[in-house]
Design a protein around this motif. Sequence first.
Motif, mmCIF file in Angstrom:
data_model
loop_
_atom_site.group_PDB
_atom_site.id
_atom_site.type_symbol
_atom_site.label_atom_id
_atom_site.label_comp_id
_atom_site.label_asym_id
_atom_site.label_seq_id
_atom_site.Cartn_x
_atom_site.Cartn_y
_atom_site.Cartn_z
ATOM 1 N N SER A 152 0.692 -1.184 -0.032
ATOM 2 C CA SER A 152 0.037 0.094 0.101
ATOM 3 C C SER A 152 1.007 1.191 -0.098
ATOM 4 O O SER A 152 1.376 1.606 1.022
ATOM 5 C CB SER A 152 -0.942 -0.130 1.126
ATOM 6 N N ILE A 153 0.945 1.878 -1.016
ATOM 7 C CA ILE A 153 1.568 3.230 -1.186
ATOM 8 C C ILE A 153 0.998 4.144 -0.518
ATOM 9 O O ILE A 153 1.449 5.122 0.204
ATOM 10 C CB ILE A 153 1.712 3.518 -2.682
ATOM 11 N N GLU A 154 -0.418 3.995 -0.192
ATOM 12 C CA GLU A 154 -0.837 5.080 0.824
ATOM 13 C C GLU A 154 -0.471 4.965 2.205
ATOM 14 O O GLU A 154 -0.293 6.081 2.687
ATOM 15 C CB GLU A 154 -2.784 4.632 0.780
ATOM 16 N N ASP A 155 -0.242 3.910 2.512
ATOM 17 C CA ASP A 155 0.342 3.776 4.004
ATOM 18 C C ASP A 155 1.632 4.335 3.938
ATOM 19 O O ASP A 155 2.065 5.147 5.158
ATOM 20 C CB ASP A 155 0.360 2.244 4.223
ATOM 21 N N TYR A 156 2.389 4.106 2.994
ATOM 22 C CA TYR A 156 3.873 4.768 2.782
ATOM 23 C C TYR A 156 3.620 6.406 3.123
ATOM 24 O O TYR A 156 4.311 7.035 3.705
ATOM 25 C CB TYR A 156 4.617 4.453 1.894
ATOM 26 N N ILE A 157 2.750 6.692 2.211
ATOM 27 C CA ILE A 157 2.668 8.297 2.008
ATOM 28 C C ILE A 157 2.131 8.714 3.290
ATOM 29 O O ILE A 157 2.638 9.664 3.886
ATOM 30 C CB ILE A 157 1.783 8.656 0.831
ATOM 31 N N ALA A 158 0.986 7.963 4.055
ATOM 32 C CA ALA A 158 0.606 8.568 5.192
ATOM 33 C C ALA A 158 1.737 8.741 6.225
ATOM 34 O O ALA A 158 1.619 9.727 7.234
ATOM 35 C CB ALA A 158 -0.453 7.679 5.704
ATOM 36 N N ARG A 159 2.856 7.812 6.138
ATOM 37 C CA ARG A 159 3.697 7.962 7.060
ATOM 38 C C ARG A 159 4.847 9.051 6.696
ATOM 39 O O ARG A 159 5.817 9.005 7.397
ATOM 40 C CB ARG A 159 4.393 6.584 7.247
#
Lengths: 639, 222, 152
Positions: A152-159
């Motif tokens: 999940s790139i969203e997870d990474y971007i969220a961090r």
Amino acid sequence: MSEIIKLSSPSDFESLREKIIKGRDPNRTAVAVCSGPGCLAYASGKVFKRFEEALSAAGLEGEVTLAQTGCHGFCERGPSVVILPDEICYLRVSPEDVNEIVETTLKNGAVVERLLYKGEDGLPIQKESDIPFYKYQQKVVFGDNKRIDPRSIEDYIARGGYTALVKAITTMTPEAVIAEVKDSGLRGRGGGGFPAGAKWEATAKPPADTRYVIVNADEGDPGAYMDRGILEGNPHSVIEGLMIGGYAIGANEGYIYVRQEYPLAIDNVLYALDVLRELGLLGENILGTGFSFDIIVHKGAGAFVSGESSALMSAIEGRVGEPRPKYIRTSISGLRGKPSCLNNVETWANVPLIINKGANWFKSIGTEGSKGTKIFSLVGNVKNTGLVEVPMGMTLRQIIFDIGGGIRDDKEFKAVQTGGPSGGVIPEEMLDLHVDYDELYSAGSMMGSGGMIVMDKDTCMVNVAKYFLEFLSDESCGKCVPCRDGIDQLLEVLRRMTAGTARPDDLDLIEDISVMMKECALCGLGQSAPNPVLSSIKYFKDEYVAHINDKSCPGGVCKALIAYTIDVEKCIGCGKCMKVCPVNAISGDKKKPHKVNNALCVKCDSCYQECPSKVQAVTKIRQADVITAFATSEEAANE
Amino acid sequence: MSDITLKINGTEVTVEAGTMVLDAARKAGAEIPTLCNLEGLEPFGACRLCVVEIVRGGRSRIVASCLYPVENGIDVLTESEKVVRYRRTILELLKARWPLIDKKLLEKYGVPADRMVPRDNFCIMCGICVRHCSERRKENVLGFVGRGIERQVVSYTVRAKKVCPECFDKELSCLRFCPTGVIVNDCATVCPASRDEEAFAKPVRVRDDDNAAAVKKSLGDA
Amino acid sequence: MLGRLAAVDKIIEAHGSDREGLIQILLDIQREFRWLPKEILEHVSKRLDVPINYIYNLTTFYAHFSLVPKGRHSMHVCMGTACHVRGAERLLDRTSQVLGIKPGQTSRDEKFSLDTVNCLGACALGPVMIADDEYLSNPTLEDIRRKADSCE
Ligand SMILES: Cc1cc2nc3c(=O)[nH]c(=O)nc-3n(C[C@H](O)[C@H](O)[C@H](O)COP(=O)(O)O)c2cc1C
Ligand code: SF4
Ligand code: SF4
Ligand code: SF4
Ligand code: SF4
Ligand code: SF4
Ligand code: FES
Ligand code: FES
Ligand code: FES
């Protein structure tokens, strides 16, 4: 990604980021099931499936996020399941435990006590970061694994993911990026500890139409899996670092060289690259900044020496992974003869942090000459094995005893090996050494890529040295005489020692071959190959002398020099040893002392390990002539 | 091309840039033994017999002279204490493979007798034959297989039967350049390097007879 | 054979028929066939215009390639350092004893191959082996026998 909108400007990225963050509730419950190699081996795949089923049965799919993540670190107690946001850490979770976790924790907000870590006082510890194994760590690079679904790139971007890249390419000149990395003092995490910034600068300097940046994920050190842990668990962190490096150095193409033994890491990286291309974060004119960059994954076909920089570049060119004989730096002429910058996985993963938080932040961690943190694979005869990330400068004692919990079965500590086949062993007296490139080097070992193998008193140092040479003899490319034939002859010496046939001047022979190899071998493999032998001679000379002069193996390992007997005084006749003996060499009646028939015994050590630790009736004779005397007396008794 | 000035054993010499230290040193009259170096072939750097000590600004370093390009201001020592000591050990290792190695060289460097375990396979893996056949003859009859201590030179017999006889009588055959003479020793009929058929299977990591036979077939008939 | 070569052609084309892709192509072929048959290597040699001596140099250099058929079931015993200090050699002995073959060998019926590897990333379980896809942590002679018996 649900719907892909191509990002064509920095503000597009910013609005995507805001949208992701806004859409997230920081208090939402999330279940992170580790699917790192250790936990997978403990059937964490089944645990994950059960969670899927149980969550849907309980109607919680909408409320709870479930993810298969990379290694959490505490592999010894896998499968590891962490429940966020409270960081409730469940260890040794079996599929059968899942329903209870869903019911008790996810539905009713209570903990399942029996799955928690029990502290020394016997009390359960709920929060992951309170467990001694994690408490002393400083997880900077490796900490996000449990919070990120690698798919999940969203997870990474969220961090905070990719903000460093955007910052670099929109607000910094390439020179400024290099200056920041130089200033941070970041040194290579793959072995030699070469300053990363200086290497970047050297690669950026020579005039060239094409340059390359490369990730070394060959991870050849047998007994180390840090890079795997990062790539599997947080592939974007490495990719982002590589892209920043590409921008700074002036490269438009990057390579990730991963060993084919890491299929999950390869899949996760390829998946991440696809998503990035769709998003427009990889490819032509990224975010409209004019910076173009793409990444190619190259699989390694299994050769330790391919991890050496020039050999790795040959391998990418589809050639035999032999080190190049030339005295030209790869920063001037590397892949396809172009300036190329190769760094280790962990080195690259540090880069986004440095750009985001600044060199000063990075410099605040660590020692004078070694900045930041280092991930180690803490393994061998230590209680808590796993991947640990600590600030540079921590002592080996802290790592092994505070984090690692000391030696398995409460045996005595003997030595710790760092630096893999190029490194060396460090004895008890030096446990207060700090992990620092220069301190380890002056102790005759090296930081290496991060393997830290703990050995207890039942280890034979001559045998360990022989092990490394056997490994290297197989893994040397075989091109140059010092390495190919030097290792071969060194190995012969060690074989003699472990067989009890060593010659009095064998230590001199080792010395002669070793000093020559260190300076004359063609590449790093041969130059460092004598290290494990030399360092163990330095600190455990007694043991070598015992093997040579007394034909004895104090560690009780070398088969030719040991024999097994059972102490009649101690034996309680439980029969356990008899059951495990593969060749039926043990006999005895129940509750009566048992006996080993040495004519049959193949010295497999099973009985020694099986005899109850309170009894310890199986004993090893550790000297050849004593064994002969013993055998004669036994024969006489039998007649 | 610009010129480079350096010192060889204390004597200043000037040579063209890009010259290897080995050639510069020989031009200056220094004797440096070599085994894997052959004019006209790319330097290979395998035997390491040609090592020399290079001093620059008080710091010294051991390099293989056959592929180290000359640099301004370096001092090259071709017989320093270190060089002699290392060359002695390298010769000792070589002798274990190749007992017929030049006695004079052994004497000159005081190589001790009988410390190493003999590995009488004669071939020292200098790669001259392989490189000669592929780089110069462009025939690709010979090749390396395996790695580490198991590395071997093999010939691909089908090709060998076709092309070697052509090459054989002429000045161009690989056997003329093999420093150890192992090529001539073993086979002089078809291909010089097609030695003992068994050798084909050895380098591959299989020890089982059946498997070895299969590998031998795969390699041997290719 | 023709079918096999067609499959090989597909692999070669997927890598852009590029000489630089040689290792990647061979890895895919190895995965497809579990070994590298001679005919296929010769075909690759022609298609990519790489001399056969070079292809053999490469395939005998990298540990992952096999020039002989591999068994239907693979047993890999970890010989990494962490496993070594926890008794990997003894585990290898036991496995070898059960399968009746030495490391690097394939049984005559092509049922089993026994190989050693360096670090499976499961050092915490050491000494560890992987039987097909299943990890076994320090299995006893009995455990290995049971696993072997369960293989078709
Ligand atoms: C024989 C040999 C094997 C190596 N294996 C690896 C490896 O598996 N991974 C790695 O990152 N570096 C390895 N290295 C070090 C690389 O050559 C290179 O120095 C490193 O990747 C540079 O990255 P760094 O500066 O970020 O550490 C190896 C070196 C040698 C001589
Ligand atoms: S030192 Fe060893 S690995 Fe390196 S080139 Fe020489 S033989 Fe090959
Ligand atoms: S060491 Fe092994 S073979 Fe020998 S007696 Fe004990 S169990 Fe039996
Ligand atoms: S396991 Fe120990 S106590 Fe039990 S029978 Fe064997 S030697 Fe005696
Ligand atoms: S004799 Fe044969 S192997 Fe030797 S160079 Fe000529 S063609 Fe090549
Ligand atoms: S056969 Fe002769 S030329 Fe060829 S590698 Fe061996 S020693 Fe060198
Ligand atoms: S693999 Fe799960 S904690 Fe390491
Ligand atoms: S002649 Fe220089 S290495 Fe052989
Ligand atoms: S050393 Fe065996 S799994 Fe790591």
